[in-house]
Design an enzyme around this catalytic site. Sequence first.
Site, mmCIF file in Angstrom:
data_model
loop_
_atom_site.group_PDB
_atom_site.id
_atom_site.type_symbol
_atom_site.label_atom_id
_atom_site.label_comp_id
_atom_site.label_asym_id
_atom_site.label_seq_id
_atom_site.Cartn_x
_atom_site.Cartn_y
_atom_site.Cartn_z
ATOM 1 N N ASP A 1 1.785 19.456 -21.244
ATOM 2 C CA ASP A 1 0.894 18.298 -21.289
ATOM 3 C C ASP A 1 1.624 17.284 -22.174
ATOM 4 O OD1 ASP A 1 -0.922 16.345 -21.893
ATOM 5 O OD2 ASP A 1 -2.625 17.700 -22.141
ATOM 6 N N TYR B 1 0.836 -1.209 0.000
ATOM 7 C CA TYR B 1 0.000 0.000 0.000
ATOM 8 C C TYR B 1 0.871 1.260 0.000
ATOM 9 C CZ TYR B 1 -3.816 3.182 1.041
ATOM 10 O OH TYR B 1 -4.735 4.184 0.960
HETATM 11 N N1 F0G Z 1 -4.064 15.500 -22.629
HETATM 12 C C1 F0G Z 1 -4.058 15.106 -23.918
HETATM 13 C C2 F0G Z 1 -3.254 15.864 -24.915
HETATM 14 C C3 F0G Z 1 -4.832 14.012 -24.305
HETATM 15 O O1 F0G Z 1 -4.836 13.642 -25.590
HETATM 16 C C4 F0G Z 1 -5.581 13.315 -23.328
HETATM 17 C C5 F0G Z 1 -6.402 12.175 -23.686
HETATM 18 C C6 F0G Z 1 -5.537 13.747 -22.000
HETATM 19 C C7 F0G Z 1 -4.751 14.846 -21.692
HETATM 20 C C8 F0G Z 1 -6.303 13.057 -20.912
HETATM 21 O O2 F0G Z 1 -5.721 11.854 -20.584
HETATM 22 O O3 F0G Z 1 -7.401 10.094 -21.189
HETATM 23 O O4 F0G Z 1 -5.482 9.593 -19.672
HETATM 24 O O5 F0G Z 1 -7.344 11.006 -18.903
HETATM 25 N N2 F0G Z 1 -6.680 11.890 -24.860
HETATM 26 C C9 F0G Z 1 -7.400 10.711 -25.313
HETATM 27 C C10 F0G Z 1 -7.548 10.779 -26.801
HETATM 28 C C11 F0G Z 1 -8.638 10.410 -24.589
HETATM 29 O O6 F0G Z 1 -8.286 9.952 -27.353
HETATM 30 O O7 F0G Z 1 -6.909 11.623 -27.441
HETATM 31 P P1 F0G Z 1 -6.545 10.571 -20.067
#
Ligand code: F0G
Length: 460
Positions: free
Chosen positions: A217, A75
């Site tokens: 990001d 954990y």
């Molecule tokens: N940032 C980007 C650039 C993304 O493309 C995504 C998710 C996220 C954040 C969120 O991440 O899904 O792990 O919670 N993109 C997916 C897509 C869903 O199909 O492009 P997550």
Amino acid sequence: MTWQWKTIIEPFKIKSVEPLGFTVRDERLKVLEQASYNLFKIPASKVLIDLLTDSGTSAMSAEQWAGIMRGDESYAGARSFFVFEKAVQDVTGYKEVIPTHQGRAAERILFSIVGGKGKCIIANSHFDTTRANAEATGAQALDLPIKEALDFEKPGLFKGDMDVLALERNLKEKGQSVSMVIMTVTNNSLGGQPVSMKNMKEVSNICKKYKIPFFIDAARFAENAYFIKLYEKGFENKTPKEIAKEMFSHADGCLMSAKKDALVNIGGFLAMNNTEWAKRAREIEILGEGFPTYGGLAGRDLEAIAQGLKEVLDEEYLNYRLKSVAYLGEGLRKHGVPIVEPPGGHAVYVNAKKFLPSIPVEKLPAQALACALYLEGGIRASEIGSLMFGKHDEKGKFIPASMELVRLAIPRRVYTQSHIDFVIEVFGEVAKKKDLIQGLRILEAPEYLGHFTAKLAPVS
Ligand code: F0G
């Protein structure tokens, strides 16, 4: 090694396989009706080639599966956490590493700290969940892509860049109400286009000047790094890892959905140097995600992410990855299908507005095209248009999105070149019959992220 041959070979061999979902056209029509023309509601067993997303759909390597067996499920203070923490620190250079169950959990935690009413978060483009999480705190999510990014037909090398003049103007006007600047690499909402190191550096310098935190990001950081190696002067002889490290060195932290470039089926993280924010993030994490050494994941998931972060930076893999996506783009062009130029790192985006000019945006041409693709060949793609980003004004009037795109996202290490050839062939058929494609209307949809659950029906 540079690959001088025309044929793209997958730089792996296959150890474990699963069957595809073969169906016939009549069956697919029924499936579509039952799913209310929302492709998220179609059972995967009824999909032949699933290009809905590249997220969480990667095939893991033998080494990652070995990591799954090694996972320590304690954990607190699990051995696997330290393996994970070291792997993230090794690529990003950030001290504080906070695991989360996926990317949006990292977004929610980060925006709980920097978001809120009266705040503004600026990005080259927010992805849908990023925008929704920012807006859910009451903050404004402002996109500042370069103008070229919106000219879908015009090829360009780094169309993921942020408009630095607009950034500086906004920081001058809005002052400290801007609580964060985020660079999405690659820019998923606008064609999976990469961001140049030059732009990253410029944005970083502007943020330093105005004392605004700058985050990345990093969902597709490795694909972005390889684009830099291929196309930005001065990076030809650097390894993808060196380039990735340099990208992260320009920012104060990152959030990552590990479901993309960490080659795993679940996971994410926040990483940063700010110890005060990290402390707060861990407090919020305990409320919703779990103890900070597992953050909503199992120890085995942490091992798989650690290994994936190493494998994704392999040059043979990245070369194959970008070439195979470009190959799909090339095939679609040959059928006269207008795509966002150039193809992105993880996906090819079809410009549905241009492909189906007789369907007005209110009738959701991108969603209509995605449904037609499923009906024709059992291929599932995703809409990035008015179903995803359309809004209602105060009077309830529908305001469509500025773009109508269909994204063909390629899962990592899953499909072979013959699967892609099949997708190109199906698109050829859809192109021949495109005048028969009907528009759609929304019957019901919730306020946030409505595209996941909306119900639709065809309109003539
Ligand atoms: N940032 C980007 C650039 C993304 O493309 C995504 C998710 C996220 C954040 C969120 O991440 O899904 O792990 O919670 N993109 C997916 C897509 C869903 O199909 O492009 P997550």
